[in-house]
Enzyme design. Structure first.
Site, mmCIF file in Angstrom:
data_model
loop_
_atom_site.group_PDB
_atom_site.id
_atom_site.type_symbol
_atom_site.label_atom_id
_atom_site.label_comp_id
_atom_site.label_asym_id
_atom_site.label_seq_id
_atom_site.Cartn_x
_atom_site.Cartn_y
_atom_site.Cartn_z
ATOM 1 N N ASP A 173 1.099 -1.181 -0.197
ATOM 2 C CA ASP A 173 -0.112 0.261 -0.239
ATOM 3 C C ASP A 173 0.669 1.614 0.046
ATOM 4 O OD1 ASP A 173 -2.135 1.901 0.634
ATOM 5 O OD2 ASP A 173 -3.216 0.074 1.297
ATOM 6 N N HIS A 207 -3.361 6.151 3.228
ATOM 7 C CA HIS A 207 -4.496 4.839 3.580
ATOM 8 C C HIS A 207 -3.818 3.113 3.950
ATOM 9 C CE1 HIS A 207 -6.050 1.605 0.251
ATOM 10 N NE2 HIS A 207 -6.928 2.516 0.082
ATOM 11 N N ASN A 220 -6.212 -3.058 22.859
ATOM 12 C CA ASN A 220 -5.794 -1.882 24.775
ATOM 13 C C ASN A 220 -6.887 -1.281 24.928
ATOM 14 O OD1 ASN A 220 -5.520 -0.272 21.751
ATOM 15 N ND2 ASN A 220 -3.323 -0.422 21.746
ATOM 16 N N VAL A 324 -5.814 -17.171 -3.237
ATOM 17 C CA VAL A 324 -6.310 -16.188 -3.772
ATOM 18 C C VAL A 324 -7.859 -15.483 -3.175
ATOM 19 C CG1 VAL A 324 -5.682 -14.667 -5.274
ATOM 20 C CG2 VAL A 324 -4.270 -16.016 -4.915
ATOM 21 N N SER A 371 -11.678 -1.350 -0.348
ATOM 22 C CA SER A 371 -10.646 -1.388 0.461
ATOM 23 C C SER A 371 -10.120 -1.271 1.942
ATOM 24 C CB SER A 371 -9.567 0.399 0.401
ATOM 25 O OG SER A 371 -8.795 0.909 -1.088
#
Length: 406
Positions: A173, A207, A220, A324, A371
């Site tokens: 990315d 991104h 956390n 995939v 995305s």
């Protein structure tokens, strides 16, 4: 003041829509090509016997001779066509054997006539999977003082501890915020690597950091929690800070992963180039790189794209093979995200609409897009060390798709 701000945001929304539609057309990189050698001339390292170790650096050392032999063969091919070193952009030995280079028409012809060359393929631009609905909603610091579990994570089965697993999630990315307090980032320069000239792995876009948080933010007391919480995320920068890259750069990123991955690792690619007929076979170099990585034991997860159109035209998401997977987007209420592409290349769906996650500079933000759906599935696969289970189906554009859960 609020009305002015909302008007400004609306203008950005419309501008992004126009940019995305224009940017989604295939754009060749003038004079740049990917050259792949025949496998019987230089067999990719991943297609040779896997090194009998789970120590990543030892693996690279054990395969170094095979790698050197492949690079030598590729350089011999380049030399026979009188290519100068400065025209070579990338070299490949692990995921493919070959190179990317700036070539004249006569050099392309010479290489295609070489009996050791499988193919010479035009290189193309790629970009972040983005459109009008992928936006930043900046939040005040106090709004993320306490940890939030988003519906993207809860719908995928909720967070599970991924911090002790030996396997990693490789984020191909724009990079990752290397010192984000909510991410367990692999910072070693051996593994964290940029393939963008002049840019480090530090995320100047946001991104890649957002994607990493969805898959693996720490469990956390702050910010958000990812699906495989605290899993090691590795930045492999194949998109610039402005969000653009190339097929040759992606292959270099995959080649780098193949040097150091172990079985069960996961790669996330929230990347697209849209408009490819015969999409899976339109760039055999990229297709085979992804096939080879999956066949070698690493999972590859990709976004379906955001054109509200045919996912089978979106590269690399149109590629399907062993280990995939391509991911479409739904909302928290199981509605089909209006931006998502659909088609038989889509294997799973996950929430990609309005997902809150980590951002550059130690921050947090909300984004939408396939995305965001892709790293949900990457986190699920990392948590399970297997493909997702199904949390039921949704019907989008006349077909049923399974909702991924761990």
């Amino acid at each position: 003041m609020k009305n002015i701000s909302m008007t400004f945001l609306l203008l950005i929304f419309v501008a992004n829509a126009l940019f995305a539609q224009k940017g989604s057309e295939p754009k060749p990189i003038p004079g740049q090509f990917i050259v792949v050698l025949k496998e019987d001339v230089a067999k990719p390292v991943v297609n040779q016997k896997r090194a009998a170790t789970t120590d990543r650096e030892s693996k690279e050392q054990l395969t170094r001779t095979a790698r050197t032999n492949n690079l030598t063969k590729a350089r011999e091919v380049a030399s026979k066509s009188n290519l100068k070193a400065e025209v070579i952009v990338f070299e490949y030995a692990d995921i493919l054997s070959g190179f990317a280079a700036k070539l004249s028409d006569s050099e392309v012809k010479s290489l295609r006539a070489n009996p050791n060359v499988e193919g010479v393929y035009q290189d193309y631009e790629v970009q972040i999977v983005s459109n009008a609905t992928e936006y930043d909603e900046c939040l005040e610091e106090e709004s993320f003082a306490a940890q939030t579990t988003t519906c993207a994570v809860t719908k995928a089965g909720g967070p599970v501890d991924g911090s002790t697993k030996a396997t990693w999630i490789w984020i191909l990315d724009t990079g990752i915020d290397m010192d984000h307090p909510d991410l367990n980032v692999q910072t070693s320069a051996t593994f964290a690597k940029s393939f963008i000239a002049g840019q480090t792995v530090e995320d100047g876009n946001g991104h890649g950091t957002h994607v990493a948080g969805i898959a693996a933010a720490k469990n956390n007391s702050i910010g958000v929690v990812g699906v495989s919480a605290g899993a090691k995320v590795v930045p492999v920068k194949v998109l610039s800070n402005s969000g653009s890259g190339s097929f040759s750069g992606i292959i270099s990123g995959l080649n780098h992963v193949a040097m150091y991955d172990i079985a069960g690792d996961v790669v996330n690619m929230s990347i697209e180039a849209y408009g490819y007929a015969n999409c899976q076979n339109s760039n055999p170099a990229l297709r085979d790189a992804i096939f080879n990585l999956g066949n070698a034991g690493t999972f590859v997860v990709m976004a379906a794209g955001n054109e509200s159109a045919n996912a089978n035209l979106n590269l690399p998401g149109c590629i399907n093979g062993n280990r995939v997977y391509t991911v479409g987007s739904i909302t928290c209420t199981n509605a089909c995200s209006n931006f998502s592409n659909w088609g038989n290349s889509v294997d799973w769906v996950a929430v990609g609409s309005s997902v809150y996650s980590t951002d550059k500079n130690g921050g947090y933000t909300t984004k939408s897009g396939t995305s965001m759906a892709s790293p949900v599935v990457a986190g699920v696969i990392h948590a399970r060390n297997n493909p997702p289970l199904s949390a039921g189906n949704v019907n989008c554009s006349g077909a049923n798709y399974s909702i991924a859960r761990r």
